[in-house]
Design an enzyme around this catalytic site. Structure first.
Site, short mmCIF file in Angstrom:
data_model
loop_
_atom_site.label_atom_id
_atom_site.label_comp_id
_atom_site.label_asym_id
_atom_site.label_seq_id
_atom_site.Cartn_x
_atom_site.Cartn_y
_atom_site.Cartn_z
N GLY A 145 0.79 -1.22 0.00
CA GLY A 145 0.00 0.00 0.00
C GLY A 145 0.83 1.27 0.00
N CYS A 166 -27.53 -8.96 -16.40
CA CYS A 166 -26.95 -8.62 -17.71
C CYS A 166 -27.97 -8.96 -18.80
CB CYS A 166 -25.66 -9.40 -17.93
SG CYS A 166 -25.01 -9.26 -19.60
N CYS A 188 -26.15 -12.00 -21.05
CA CYS A 188 -25.86 -13.33 -20.52
C CYS A 188 -26.68 -13.66 -19.27
CB CYS A 188 -24.37 -13.49 -20.22
SG CYS A 188 -23.82 -12.69 -18.71
N CYS A 236 -22.64 -6.89 -19.05
CA CYS A 236 -21.42 -7.10 -18.26
C CYS A 236 -20.31 -6.20 -18.80
CB CYS A 236 -20.93 -8.54 -18.38
SG CYS A 236 -22.00 -9.77 -17.66
N CYS A 238 -18.78 -12.33 -19.85
CA CYS A 238 -20.08 -12.35 -20.54
C CYS A 238 -20.05 -13.35 -21.71
CB CYS A 238 -20.40 -10.94 -21.05
SG CYS A 238 -22.12 -10.68 -21.48
#
Lengths: 287, 186
Positions: free
Chosen positions: A30, A238, A241, A263, A269
């Site tokens: 980080g 979606c 899909c 998606c 997808c």
């Protein structure tokens, strides 16, 4: 592979410098390690940081995937993929599961990543405190002193103004209880995925910073007890899909207010549709 | 300079360095994991893993400290020829190389509060390397890992200074493992 470039474009001394920064980044998760970012044959803002990190990591045995907002077929993703095909001679793929190194702009793939994989993020502004405090001298001191009150004030002001934390992307996280980190502009929906089995590397070319998350690092999205973090997404399946668990893009399909949700992860997808899943609009061949 | 100094480098620098770095990165990202590297072979007592790490990470920008039995004319000549790294005392070192007993731990830079990355990386040559012994926890480790560290107290003290501290590679033959300052040792 053409032999006109050194392997993966960069010269060896530059790669060593980047590699040393990556190792220090992994040792202090980080924390933003300064590095001497190079001019790349593409403009800043097109992923020069991610490209330099990828160049330092790639081996000839790798299979490389690039996504831009989840999509493999956008200009930025295609040109970076071609860049490494040409300069490193690596195999490329659009399949998340087949890739060993994935460079990404602003998304984490839906398919969970595994131990053998590396996810390289393109980062525009690595400093999470930058829009609250413009001075690098000051933000560096704030990280050193673990002085992150300003960030909580910002999130609190969101709540007092909007009733909830309105930050929807680049949502700040705290790494291993120490450094507050910008996860790059991924949607906050992706934040919980950052505790993963793969190595995550972040490269900011213009801002000259590299940072990293080793696998299984603790990554906590900042929040309040009475306003817990909520990794929300559009409340639809979606339309292509039918997936209910993926991050969606809203697409305007006509000038009468018609719209569809798809998606953002094109590989996810496509794989689902290949497996026979169908959404609301799939039959109309809108894809 | 002895002719020996010219031997033992990478034969294909970009490819061998990329493979070695990937192993070194995996080791640092997953403390306790033992990786195998190849490609470089410096004069005795340098191990293959230590030689490979030095050629992968060191260059004229990285002062190196040689400790104890590793501070020989042959090793100095080899590192100077292949990397151009200046050889310095522990206070100025970015990398150091030696056995655990020989390395003067308290004298290496551990970084500053603003720049914790400005700390030394120590390459510790070991008689053996095994995933057993001290228990490791922390970033990069799912539950716990184990490594035969030369001792525990020094690493506990190092982790207690987090985010300051030293980072370690342990090398034996062609094998290497790593222990960053973020790892808790018990």
């Amino acid at each position: 592979m053409t032999q006109h470039y050194n392997f993966a474009y960069l010269d060896e001394q530059t790669k060593r410098m980047i590699r040393r920064a990556i190792l220090k980044g992994l040792a202090v998760p980080g924390y933003q390690v300064p590095f001497a970012s190079r001019e790349m044959p593409m403009p800043y803002g097109w992923g020069t940081g991610g490209v330099q990190v990828s160049a330092a990591c790639l081996t000839p045995d790798d299979t490389f995937k690039v996504i831009d907002q989840g999509a493999d077929d956008t200009t930025n993703a295609v040109s970076i993929r071609k860049f490494f095909e040409k300069t490193a001679g690596v195999a490329v793929t659009e399949r998340t599961g087949d890739a060993t190194v994935i460079q990404t702009r602003h998304r984490i793939p839906e398919e969970p990543l595994t131990e053998g994989q590396i996810l390289v993020y393109q980062v525009p502004i690595p400093e999470p405190l930058r829009f609250l405090e413009p001075s690098e001298v000051e933000t560096r001191k704030m990280h050193a002193l673990e002085e992150y009150g300003l960030m909580h004030v910002k999130l609190y002001e969101d709540i007092s103004r909007h009733g909830h934390i309105s930050t929807a992307y680049a949502y700040p996280v705290k790494v291993e209880g120490r450094y507050v980190m910008d996860p790059s502009p991924i949607p906050k929906f992706d934040n919980p995925k950052m505790e993963m089995a793969a190595i995550q590397l972040f490269g900011a070319g213009r801002e000259q910073r590299i940072y990293a998350l080793p696998p299984y690092s603790r990554v906590v999205s900042l929040d309040f007890e009475d306003h817990p973090f909520d990794p929300s997404k559009a409340d639809h399946p979606c339309d292509l899909c039918g997936a209910e668990d993926s991050y969606l893009d809203e697409v305007i399909v006509d000038d009468a207010g018609g719209r569809m949700f798809v998606c953002s992860d094109t590989d996810y997808c496509g794989s689902r549709r290949a497996a026979g899943h169908r959404g609301r609009l799939a039959a109309e061949d809108v894809a | 300079m002895e002719a020996l100094s010219l031997e033992g480098g990478f034969s294909d620098v970009p490819v061998q360095a990329s493979l070695a770095f990937r192993a070194a990165m995996n080791a640092m990202a997953r403390p306790g994991t033992i990786e195998v590297v190849a490609g470089a072979a410096g004069p005795a007592p340098l191990s293959v893993a230590a030689s490979t790490l030095i050629l992968t990470l060191c260059d004229p920008e990285t002062p190196v400290h040689l400790a104890g039995a590793h501070d020989t004319a042959a090793v100095r000549g080899w590192i100077t020829f292949h990397t151009g790294a200046p050889l310095v005392g522990p206070e100025d070192a970015m990398f150091a190389l030696g056995t655990w007993e020989a390395l003067p731990l308290s004298r290496f830079p551990v970084g500053t509060a603003e720049y914790p990355d400005r700390s030394a990386t120590l390459i510790v040559e070991m008689a053996e390397l095994a995933a057993a012994g001290a228990e490791l926890r922390g970033p990069g480790i799912r539950d716990r890992a184990a490594l035969n560290l030369p001792e525990r107290e020094a690493f506990r003290a190092n982790a207690a200074r987090y985010p300051l501290g030293l980072d370690f590679y342990f090398t034996c033959g062609g094998a290497l493992a790593a222990l960053p300052r973020s790892t808790k040792v018990s």
